[in-house]
Design a protein around this motif. Sequence first.
Motif, PDB file in Angstrom:
ATOM      1  N   MET A  11       0.822  -1.215   0.000  1.00  0.00           N
ATOM      2  CA  MET A  11       0.000   0.000   0.000  1.00  0.00           C
ATOM      3  C   MET A  11       0.853   1.260   0.000  1.00  0.00           C
ATOM      4  O   MET A  11       0.404   2.348   0.374  1.00  0.00           O
ATOM      5  CB  MET A  11      -0.983   0.029   1.170  1.00  0.00           C
ATOM      6  CG  MET A  11      -2.224  -0.819   0.933  1.00  0.00           C
ATOM      7  SD  MET A  11      -3.172  -0.310  -0.533  1.00  0.00           S
ATOM      8  CE  MET A  11      -3.919   1.205   0.022  1.00  0.00           C
ATOM      9  N   GLN A  27      -6.918  -1.165   4.412  1.00  0.00           N
ATOM     10  CA  GLN A  27      -6.925  -0.426   3.155  1.00  0.00           C
ATOM     11  C   GLN A  27      -6.358  -1.258   2.008  1.00  0.00           C
ATOM     12  O   GLN A  27      -6.792  -1.123   0.860  1.00  0.00           O
ATOM     13  CB  GLN A  27      -6.143   0.885   3.304  1.00  0.00           C
ATOM     14  CG  GLN A  27      -6.802   1.905   4.227  1.00  0.00           C
ATOM     15  CD  GLN A  27      -8.184   2.312   3.790  1.00  0.00           C
ATOM     16  OE1 GLN A  27      -9.171   1.638   4.088  1.00  0.00           O
ATOM     17  NE2 GLN A  27      -8.272   3.414   3.060  1.00  0.00           N
ATOM     18  N   ASN A  43      -3.548   5.777   5.361  1.00  0.00           N
ATOM     19  CA  ASN A  43      -3.486   4.306   5.420  1.00  0.00           C
ATOM     20  C   ASN A  43      -3.257   3.830   6.847  1.00  0.00           C
ATOM     21  O   ASN A  43      -3.892   2.866   7.313  1.00  0.00           O
ATOM     22  CB  ASN A  43      -2.364   3.783   4.523  1.00  0.00           C
ATOM     23  CG  ASN A  43      -2.675   3.910   3.052  1.00  0.00           C
ATOM     24  OD1 ASN A  43      -3.820   4.110   2.662  1.00  0.00           O
ATOM     25  ND2 ASN A  43      -1.646   3.789   2.223  1.00  0.00           N
ATOM     26  N   ILE A  99      -3.349  -0.229   7.583  1.00  0.00           N
ATOM     27  CA  ILE A  99      -2.762  -0.537   6.274  1.00  0.00           C
ATOM     28  C   ILE A  99      -3.369  -1.814   5.693  1.00  0.00           C
ATOM     29  O   ILE A  99      -3.702  -1.874   4.504  1.00  0.00           O
ATOM     30  CB  ILE A  99      -1.231  -0.659   6.384  1.00  0.00           C
ATOM     31  CG1 ILE A  99      -0.622   0.707   6.720  1.00  0.00           C
ATOM     32  CG2 ILE A  99      -0.631  -1.202   5.088  1.00  0.00           C
ATOM     33  CD1 ILE A  99       0.873   0.676   6.974  1.00  0.00           C
TER      34      ILE A  99
END
Length: 489
Positions: A237, A476, A468, A473
């Motif tokens: 991410m 997401q 995020n 994290i």
Amino acid sequence: MRQGWFLWRILGLGALSLSFCGCPGTSSPTADQATPAGPVEPLRLVVVDDPGLAEAVQRQWQARAEGALEVRRMTSEEICDPRRKRLAGDAVIYPSGLLGELAERGWISPLSDDVLDSSEFARRDIFDHLRQHEIKWGDQVYAAPLGSPPLMLVYRPDLLDKAGVKPPETWAQYLALSERLAKSADSLRGTPSDSGEWHPVAEPLAPGWASQVLLARAAVYARHRSYFASLFDLDSMEPLIASPPFVRALEELVAAAKYRSPRATEHLPADVWERLRSGQCAVGLTWPSNADTPTSAKTAGPASPIMLAAAELPASADVYDIGNGEWQRRDSAEDGHVTLLSVAGRLGSVVKGSGRAATAMSLLMRLTSAEWSREISPHSPATTLYRTSQLPGVKAWAGESFSADAAMAYAETVQRCFRRQLSLDSVRLPARSRYLAALDEAVHAALRGEHPASECLAAAADEWRKINQDLGIENQRRAYWRSLGKNPP
């Protein structure tokens, strides 16, 4: 090469249909839940960010249907408030970019195969990217579309003809066109109907839109045929928004600033549309809208309108290979166009847990059907045609500023945009507004000349990392996979 850079192919949608709604793998309701004897409560529809559409739905329902319908208006801010725990209603119509927010919160139900396989939904009639991607979250279909306009180059054919130029095919040509129009400004602004402030081009760079203009410009540089993801690394991410394709796009956006109004950072797409119609620019990034004219009054007035036409946004023969870290020439079979999805648009979904899910689904099927849609969708400034069967009636969306031929050309261009081999999503993740706000600030800072484009985007990437982390994290990352139409590993 990391797993996150592998090419992912879009899975085709399975067959879909009408009567019921529910999650695949669970039993779909065959009737609404039983209710006690007595007065029937009205069906509850929530409409987000669209008062014109809310009025049109209420009006058409009263004229065509039986039973009471309660239409409640809400804003995106109210819907996305982290303190909100549920959505009170049976169905909801909302901006396309909020699909992920609602799906991840568990507030809307996926549509069953039976629902979407009906003749009323007519899924094959819906433009390709809409039915194959924009109405999906993960591998499930969650919504029925009411139209999703791509950003376009809307222009005045009379002024381009007078200047001896054609719509640009690349962003470099767009900049050259802007310069040429600026040099001819004295002769161009003197044409009939022109008045007030005049600039060669107009772009919607207000908060919420500067980010999307940047994404639309960058799409042709960032979307490589070999990589499915362009905004984040699929594994970590890590934001990619500060990578070379986005830097190039922002530098080009800044270079065109001198040809736009100094108030461009206040302009919404509707403002750009009005500047075109009022003769205050020659070219604008927007889409046609007839939302301010009731269906019953869609006739030409005594004054002849300024005539407009539309073209697809510029393409690029160059694309950045994020895996190898280098620019490449596109394959000869590619035309270089990439469509940015979920820019605006409206979707309709059944609220999860509704006791009247089947009735709510019936409502959405009617509102989005070929029969009803022409009387409803054009009343929203955030929609356009979305079915092949709507092409002959495109004037309902394009209005009197387009001739019959120009309107049909626009309709075919929209259809072509949604058939492109490559597309790029605008941000569809939870906290969409925060991601876009960070990118807005990067664009505005670059326009103010505070820092080079690369540094402005690096600051936006830092903010994306923080978002995020705030939302988790891993949360997401899984949402990002689903936004791309895939189930996360």
